[in-house]
Write a protein that holds these residues in place. Structure first.
Motif, PDB file in Angstrom:
ATOM      1  N   GLU A 126       0.822  -1.216   0.000  1.00 22.02           N
ATOM      2  CA  GLU A 126       0.000   0.000   0.000  1.00 22.02           C
ATOM      3  C   GLU A 126       0.856   1.266   0.000  1.00 22.02           C
ATOM      4  O   GLU A 126       0.497   2.274  -0.607  1.00 22.02           O
ATOM      5  CB  GLU A 126      -0.901  -0.015   1.242  1.00 22.02           C
ATOM      6  CG  GLU A 126      -1.826   1.174   1.372  1.00 22.02           C
ATOM      7  CD  GLU A 126      -2.653   1.114   2.640  1.00 22.02           C
ATOM      8  OE1 GLU A 126      -3.874   1.338   2.557  1.00 22.02           O
ATOM      9  OE2 GLU A 126      -2.070   0.848   3.715  1.00 22.02           O
ATOM     10  N   PRO A 182       0.883   1.273  -6.169  1.00 22.87           N
ATOM     11  CA  PRO A 182      -0.115   0.203  -6.273  1.00 22.87           C
ATOM     12  C   PRO A 182      -1.024   0.321  -7.495  1.00 22.87           C
ATOM     13  O   PRO A 182      -1.568  -0.681  -7.957  1.00 22.87           O
ATOM     14  CB  PRO A 182      -0.921   0.347  -4.979  1.00 22.87           C
ATOM     15  CG  PRO A 182       0.004   1.016  -4.024  1.00 22.87           C
ATOM     16  CD  PRO A 182       0.847   1.931  -4.857  1.00 22.87           C
ATOM     17  N   LYS A 183      -1.159   1.530  -8.016  1.00 18.01           N
ATOM     18  CA  LYS A 183      -2.048   1.715  -9.177  1.00 18.01           C
ATOM     19  C   LYS A 183      -1.608   0.863 -10.365  1.00 18.01           C
ATOM     20  O   LYS A 183      -2.435   0.506 -11.220  1.00 18.01           O
ATOM     21  CB  LYS A 183      -2.113   3.187  -9.581  1.00 18.01           C
ATOM     22  CG  LYS A 183      -0.818   3.758 -10.145  1.00 18.01           C
ATOM     23  CD  LYS A 183      -0.984   5.214 -10.543  1.00 18.01           C
ATOM     24  CE  LYS A 183       0.305   5.777 -11.154  1.00 18.01           C
ATOM     25  NZ  LYS A 183       0.178   7.210 -11.512  1.00 18.01           N
ATOM     26  N   SER A 229      -0.453  -2.299 -10.253  1.00 17.01           N
ATOM     27  CA  SER A 229      -1.075  -3.622 -10.100  1.00 17.01           C
ATOM     28  C   SER A 229      -2.590  -3.523 -10.251  1.00 17.01           C
ATOM     29  O   SER A 229      -3.225  -4.429 -10.815  1.00 17.01           O
ATOM     30  CB  SER A 229      -0.721  -4.219  -8.735  1.00 17.01           C
ATOM     31  OG  SER A 229       0.612  -4.678  -8.716  1.00 17.01           O
ATOM     32  N   GLU A 230      -3.164  -2.441  -9.761  1.00 12.01           N
ATOM     33  CA  GLU A 230      -4.614  -2.261  -9.886  1.00 12.01           C
ATOM     34  C   GLU A 230      -5.020  -2.173 -11.354  1.00 12.01           C
ATOM     35  O   GLU A 230      -6.035  -2.765 -11.762  1.00 12.01           O
ATOM     36  CB  GLU A 230      -5.030  -0.993  -9.134  1.00 12.01           C
ATOM     37  CG  GLU A 230      -4.874  -1.094  -7.626  1.00 12.01           C
ATOM     38  CD  GLU A 230      -5.015   0.224  -6.907  1.00 12.01           C
ATOM     39  OE1 GLU A 230      -5.038   0.225  -5.665  1.00 12.01           O
ATOM     40  OE2 GLU A 230      -5.097   1.280  -7.579  1.00 12.01           O
ATOM     41  N   PHE A 246      -4.680  -5.616 -12.917  1.00 12.60           N
ATOM     42  CA  PHE A 246      -5.769  -6.450 -12.417  1.00 12.60           C
ATOM     43  C   PHE A 246      -7.050  -6.175 -13.194  1.00 12.60           C
ATOM     44  O   PHE A 246      -7.781  -7.097 -13.579  1.00 12.60           O
ATOM     45  CB  PHE A 246      -5.971  -6.171 -10.926  1.00 12.60           C
ATOM     46  CG  PHE A 246      -7.171  -6.838 -10.314  1.00 12.60           C
ATOM     47  CD1 PHE A 246      -7.199  -8.206 -10.112  1.00 12.60           C
ATOM     48  CD2 PHE A 246      -8.278  -6.088  -9.936  1.00 12.60           C
ATOM     49  CE1 PHE A 246      -8.305  -8.821  -9.539  1.00 12.60           C
ATOM     50  CE2 PHE A 246      -9.382  -6.694  -9.359  1.00 12.60           C
ATOM     51  CZ  PHE A 246      -9.403  -8.059  -9.163  1.00 12.60           C
ATOM     52  N   GLU A 247      -7.307  -4.905 -13.462  1.00  9.63           N
ATOM     53  CA  GLU A 247      -8.517  -4.515 -14.194  1.00  9.63           C
ATOM     54  C   GLU A 247      -8.467  -4.960 -15.658  1.00  9.63           C
ATOM     55  O   GLU A 247      -9.495  -5.259 -16.256  1.00  9.63           O
ATOM     56  CB  GLU A 247      -8.693  -2.999 -14.132  1.00  9.63           C
ATOM     57  CG  GLU A 247      -9.028  -2.479 -12.744  1.00  9.63           C
ATOM     58  CD  GLU A 247      -8.941  -0.962 -12.657  1.00  9.63           C
ATOM     59  OE1 GLU A 247      -8.659  -0.325 -13.701  1.00  9.63           O
ATOM     60  OE2 GLU A 247      -9.132  -0.421 -11.552  1.00  9.63           O
ATOM     61  N   LEU A 290      -6.283  -9.583  -6.374  1.00 13.23           N
ATOM     62  CA  LEU A 290      -5.430  -8.441  -6.066  1.00 13.23           C
ATOM     63  C   LEU A 290      -5.385  -8.254  -4.559  1.00 13.23           C
ATOM     64  O   LEU A 290      -6.425  -8.146  -3.910  1.00 13.23           O
ATOM     65  CB  LEU A 290      -5.964  -7.170  -6.725  1.00 13.23           C
ATOM     66  CG  LEU A 290      -5.272  -5.858  -6.326  1.00 13.23           C
ATOM     67  CD1 LEU A 290      -3.808  -5.861  -6.753  1.00 13.23           C
ATOM     68  CD2 LEU A 290      -6.014  -4.660  -6.928  1.00 13.23           C
ATOM     69  N   ILE A 301      -3.687  -5.744  -1.782  1.00 12.49           N
ATOM     70  CA  ILE A 301      -2.941  -4.548  -1.408  1.00 12.49           C
ATOM     71  C   ILE A 301      -2.598  -4.675   0.072  1.00 12.49           C
ATOM     72  O   ILE A 301      -3.489  -4.739   0.921  1.00 12.49           O
ATOM     73  CB  ILE A 301      -3.744  -3.259  -1.654  1.00 12.49           C
ATOM     74  CG1 ILE A 301      -4.183  -3.186  -3.123  1.00 12.49           C
ATOM     75  CG2 ILE A 301      -2.927  -2.036  -1.258  1.00 12.49           C
ATOM     76  CD1 ILE A 301      -3.040  -3.101  -4.110  1.00 12.49           C
TER      77      ILE A 301
END
Length: 301
Positions: A244, A251-252, A254-255, A258-259, A267, A269
């Motif tokens: 985090e 982290p964005k 991986s986000e 993931f999307e 996912l 965090i």
């Protein structure tokens, strides 16, 4: 007179821009890497060695992309009949000893663990690195080598940290035979990562010179190291893990992956974790639990 001074200033500014850009490009594609001993010392100082010294190990070499030699090591499962394998790819400037901290996790889950020196790192010959694109060619051949050495019917997955995550995800575009990928604190695109870092430090304009220098000086296009592009048609399950408080690779990244991933995925965090420190914050048992539960989800799907 004024015109000559202006031209001189502009010329000096351009020269300075080119010199700075070249040096920054060199620090990316020809990094000063840690030795195995230096990485081992860091692992020990941070209490991440675990039971590594108790496991049976064997060093070997792999003929990888365009004849480049990769130094690898297998850390054998205590259950010699086990047919489960995982290949761990380490982070930028590190080496295979940087992957030691994850070995207990996979040993608990009954895996033979393959760690290796990424191109340009560790005991390998010094060469330019792309932080994922070219290295994924090596990893693809490491995957093939693993099946040849240990059997076509083994259960095989990948685990990558930071740059290693980029490599592990980028190889998916080649459709290798895999059962899973664990991607810890990875970036979605190298060019965007570097540009974002420069922009935050008010030097975003340097990205154009750095990008040109990597292409012209080292034949490496940062935009082509783009793990997110490898996910558009992916069917391999992925477990994304990210700290985090990671300010190096936010982290964005991986986000966003993931999307955009098309396969079954998760996912996680991790609160309070900085870059590449999720396992340190969680501890081996809780980190193993995340992966174990992920494996259970794969079996149910």
């Amino acid at each position: 007179m004024f015109k000559k001074i202006a031209i001189a200033i502009a010329t000096l500014a351009l020269v300075a821009y080119c010199v700075v850009s070249y040096n920054l490009a060199k620090s990316i594609v020809m990094p000063k890497t840690l030795t195995l001993d230096e990485e081992r010392k860091w692992i020990e100082e941070h209490n991440l060695l675990g039971n590594f010294d108790t496991y049976e190990k064997k060093d070997y070499k792999i003929n990888a992309y365009k004849g480049y030699t990769i130094n690898a090591q297998i850390v054998k499962s205590k259950d010699n009949s086990n047919n489960k394998y995982v290949i761990i790819s380490h982070g930028f400037r590190s080496n295979r000893n940087g992957s030691i901290k994850y070995i207990d996790t996979y040993q608990k889950l009954g895996y033979n663990v393959i760690i290796y020196d990424v191109r340009g790192h560790g005991l390998n010959e010094k060469t330019a690195v792309s932080l994922g694109n070219i290295e994924s060619e090596d990893l693809y051949m490491i995957i093939q080598d693993t099946y040849k050495r240990f059997g076509e019917n083994i259960h095989l997955g990948l685990h990558g940290e930071s740059m290693g995550s980029s490599i592990s995800l980028s190889v998916l575009s080649k459709k290798p035979k895999l059962d899973f990928v664990v991607a810890d604190c990875g970036f979605s695109n190298l060019y965007n990562l570097i540009y974002g870092a420069y922009k935050e430090n008010n030097i975003g304009f340097l990205i154009y010179g750095v990008s040109a220098a990597t292409k012209l000086g080292y034949h490496i296009d940062m935009k082509k190291t783009s793990p997110i592009d490898a996910l558009s048609q992916n069917n391999i399950p992925i477990c994304f893990i990210h700290g985090e408080n990671d300010t190096f690779i936010k982290p964005k990244h991986s986000e966003l992956m993931f999307e955009n991933n098309k396969s079954m995925d998760e996912l996680h965090i991790v609160p309070k974790a900085e870059h590449a420190s999720s396992i340190s914050v969680l501890g081996t048992d809780k980190y193993s639990e995340i992966i174990s539960e992920f494996f259970k989800s794969i079996q149910k799907s």
